[in-house]
Design a protein around this motif. Sequence first.
Motif, PDB file in Angstrom:
ATOM      1  N   GLY A   1       0.782  -1.329   0.061  1.00 19.02           N
ATOM      2  CA  GLY A   1      -0.003   0.050   0.110  1.00 19.02           C
ATOM      3  C   GLY A   1       0.747   1.271  -0.109  1.00 19.02           C
ATOM      4  N   ASP A   2       0.182   2.446   0.713  1.00 19.74           N
ATOM      5  CA  ASP A   2       0.648   3.730   0.663  1.00 19.74           C
ATOM      6  C   ASP A   2       1.435   3.781   2.085  1.00 19.74           C
ATOM      7  OD1 ASP A   2      -1.308   3.613   2.574  1.00 19.74           O
ATOM      8  OD2 ASP A   2      -2.891   4.450   1.170  1.00 19.74           O
ATOM      9  N   SER A   3       1.419   5.425   2.334  1.00 22.37           N
ATOM     10  CA  SER A   3       2.123   5.769   3.525  1.00 22.37           C
ATOM     11  C   SER A   3       1.571   5.219   4.772  1.00 22.37           C
ATOM     12  CB  SER A   3       2.292   7.271   3.506  1.00 22.37           C
ATOM     13  OG  SER A   3       0.979   7.936   3.383  1.00 22.37           O
ATOM     14  N   LEU A   4       0.376   4.951   4.809  1.00 22.19           N
ATOM     15  CA  LEU A   4      -0.180   4.451   5.921  1.00 22.19           C
ATOM     16  C   LEU A   4       0.324   3.061   6.148  1.00 22.19           C
ATOM     17  CD1 LEU A   4      -3.987   5.818   5.463  1.00 22.19           C
ATOM     18  CD2 LEU A   4      -1.999   6.806   6.997  1.00 22.19           C
ATOM     19  N   ALA A   5       0.488   2.371   5.154  1.00 22.23           N
ATOM     20  CA  ALA A   5       1.121   1.000   5.300  1.00 22.23           C
ATOM     21  C   ALA A   5       2.669   1.131   5.702  1.00 22.23           C
ATOM     22  CB  ALA A   5       0.923   0.357   3.969  1.00 22.23           C
ATOM     23  N   VAL A   6       3.351   2.078   5.272  1.00 22.85           N
ATOM     24  CA  VAL A   6       4.663   2.155   5.905  1.00 22.85           C
ATOM     25  C   VAL A   6       4.494   2.606   7.322  1.00 22.85           C
ATOM     26  CG1 VAL A   6       6.635   3.879   5.490  1.00 22.85           C
ATOM     27  CG2 VAL A   6       5.401   3.024   3.385  1.00 22.85           C
ATOM     28  N   GLY A   7       3.875   3.433   7.563  1.00 27.53           N
ATOM     29  CA  GLY A   7       3.515   3.997   9.126  1.00 27.53           C
ATOM     30  C   GLY A   7       3.120   2.787   9.787  1.00 27.53           C
ATOM     31  N   ILE A   8       2.613   1.715   9.346  1.00 25.50           N
ATOM     32  CA  ILE A   8       2.142   0.584  10.440  1.00 25.50           C
ATOM     33  C   ILE A   8       3.168  -0.455  10.265  1.00 25.50           C
ATOM     34  CG2 ILE A   8      -0.336   1.301  10.404  1.00 25.50           C
ATOM     35  CD1 ILE A   8      -0.806  -1.349   8.590  1.00 25.50           C
ATOM     36  N   ALA A   9       4.137  -0.661   9.318  1.00 30.16           N
ATOM     37  CA  ALA A   9       5.079  -1.830   9.087  1.00 30.16           C
ATOM     38  C   ALA A   9       5.563  -1.994  10.296  1.00 30.16           C
ATOM     39  CB  ALA A   9       6.112  -1.309   7.963  1.00 30.16           C
ATOM     40  N   PRO A  10       6.202  -1.210  11.306  1.00 27.98           N
ATOM     41  CA  PRO A  10       6.973  -1.637  12.243  1.00 27.98           C
ATOM     42  C   PRO A  10       6.104  -2.364  13.285  1.00 27.98           C
ATOM     43  CG  PRO A  10       7.393   0.529  11.940  1.00 27.98           C
ATOM     44  CD  PRO A  10       6.439   0.301  11.038  1.00 27.98           C
ATOM     45  N   TYR A  11       4.974  -1.970  13.707  1.00 28.99           N
ATOM     46  CA  TYR A  11       3.894  -2.422  14.514  1.00 28.99           C
ATOM     47  C   TYR A  11       3.395  -3.653  13.792  1.00 28.99           C
ATOM     48  CZ  TYR A  11       4.192   2.424  16.029  1.00 28.99           C
ATOM     49  OH  TYR A  11       4.399   3.731  16.473  1.00 28.99           O
ATOM     50  N   VAL A  12       3.290  -4.078  12.642  1.00 30.00           N
ATOM     51  CA  VAL A  12       2.864  -5.335  11.926  1.00 30.00           C
ATOM     52  C   VAL A  12       3.910  -6.222  12.182  1.00 30.00           C
ATOM     53  CG1 VAL A  12       2.147  -6.517   9.828  1.00 30.00           C
ATOM     54  CG2 VAL A  12       1.032  -4.312  10.547  1.00 30.00           C
ATOM     55  N   ASP A  13       5.124  -6.102  11.898  1.00 28.80           N
ATOM     56  CA  ASP A  13       6.322  -6.756  12.222  1.00 28.80           C
ATOM     57  C   ASP A  13       6.361  -7.210  13.312  1.00 28.80           C
ATOM     58  OD1 ASP A  13       8.716  -8.254  11.032  1.00 28.80           O
ATOM     59  OD2 ASP A  13       9.732  -6.642  11.822  1.00 28.80           O
TER      60      ASP A  13
ATOM     61  N   TRP B   1      -2.571 -11.212   2.427  1.00 27.63           N
ATOM     62  CA  TRP B   1      -2.153  -9.789   2.004  1.00 27.63           C
ATOM     63  C   TRP B   1      -2.869  -8.881   3.099  1.00 27.63           C
ATOM     64  CZ3 TRP B   1      -3.200  -9.587  -3.911  1.00 27.63           C
ATOM     65  CH2 TRP B   1      -2.230 -10.200  -4.658  1.00 27.63           C
ATOM     66  N   VAL B   2      -2.191  -7.908   3.617  1.00 23.94           N
ATOM     67  CA  VAL B   2      -2.971  -6.678   4.314  1.00 23.94           C
ATOM     68  C   VAL B   2      -2.592  -5.615   3.387  1.00 23.94           C
ATOM     69  CG1 VAL B   2      -2.591  -5.337   6.328  1.00 23.94           C
ATOM     70  CG2 VAL B   2      -2.131  -7.529   6.499  1.00 23.94           C
ATOM     71  N   VAL B   3      -3.716  -4.803   2.914  1.00 25.08           N
ATOM     72  CA  VAL B   3      -3.876  -3.925   1.928  1.00 25.08           C
ATOM     73  C   VAL B   3      -4.322  -2.624   2.598  1.00 25.08           C
ATOM     74  CG1 VAL B   3      -4.924  -3.322  -0.407  1.00 25.08           C
ATOM     75  CG2 VAL B   3      -4.538  -5.755   0.060  1.00 25.08           C
ATOM     76  N   SER B   4      -3.671  -1.496   2.300  1.00 30.32           N
ATOM     77  CA  SER B   4      -3.789  -0.227   2.572  1.00 30.32           C
ATOM     78  C   SER B   4      -3.791   0.851   1.346  1.00 30.32           C
ATOM     79  CB  SER B   4      -2.651   0.260   3.581  1.00 30.32           C
ATOM     80  OG  SER B   4      -2.951   1.448   3.978  1.00 30.32           O
ATOM     81  N   LEU B   5      -5.047   0.674   0.679  1.00 32.10           N
ATOM     82  CA  LEU B   5      -5.076   1.393  -0.403  1.00 32.10           C
ATOM     83  C   LEU B   5      -6.260   2.080  -0.714  1.00 32.10           C
ATOM     84  CD1 LEU B   5      -3.184  -1.216  -3.261  1.00 32.10           C
ATOM     85  CD2 LEU B   5      -2.432   1.253  -2.694  1.00 32.10           C
ATOM     86  N   GLY B   6      -6.495   3.090  -1.413  1.00 29.77           N
ATOM     87  CA  GLY B   6      -7.754   3.916  -1.576  1.00 29.77           C
ATOM     88  C   GLY B   6      -7.623   5.257  -1.061  1.00 29.77           C
ATOM     89  N   THR B   7      -6.845   5.530  -0.277  1.00 29.62           N
ATOM     90  CA  THR B   7      -6.457   6.731   0.209  1.00 29.62           C
ATOM     91  C   THR B   7      -6.205   7.790  -0.875  1.00 29.62           C
ATOM     92  OG1 THR B   7      -6.391   6.316   2.475  1.00 29.62           O
ATOM     93  CG2 THR B   7      -5.469   8.241   1.949  1.00 29.62           C
TER      94      THR B   7
END
Length: 196
Positions: A46-58, A94-100
């Motif tokens: 996804g987008d920047s919101l996916a980038v922002g959650i990557a460490p928490y998801v990991d 898949w975790v998808v953060s798209l649409g914004t």
Amino acid sequence: MVASAPTPSGTESAESRSAEARNRIAIPSVAAAPPTDGDDAVLLLGDSLAVGIAPYVDAGLGERPLTVDAAEGRGSATSLSLLEAYASGSAPIWVVSLGTNDNVEEFEPLARSIMDLAGPDRCVVWFDVWRVDTDEAINTSLNDIAAENPNLHLIPWHDTSLLHQEWFSGADVHPSSAGYAVRGQMAVDAIQDYCG
């Protein structure tokens, strides 16, 4: 452990659920839950919101392999073009953060194409959208697509964001660190709840 390339893995059929059960998820607290107990690889797309959650998801995935394919400003068209080359061999979740960042009129066919690439056996969890003025149309499309795809599970970011306006500054779609922590935990919880 975050990887930079997709990890091929086998998939299992997603269990059919009613639309209501498929799209309902509890809003987590900011406190981190124990890591998920599965071992299937995960792709965060996804987008920047996916980038922002990557460490928490990991952190929430524990030993599960995580691949992040996300960038600031990315829309569904770019993600679709990147996915086409490796979708068949990528992670079974898949975790998808798209649409914004998407144009409302173009979003639905692109989202349908992403789900076509996912196929019916891959577990997909997708954040709905909180964005001033255009989130309703995007989220209606996501709800329609989820109703037709039992393996697609929506994460209620829109309603969560409405309840926590303190995470946002003005019309900015990017939350505070507390908001990102909750968003990341919502992804981990959805994986646990829907994908095993």
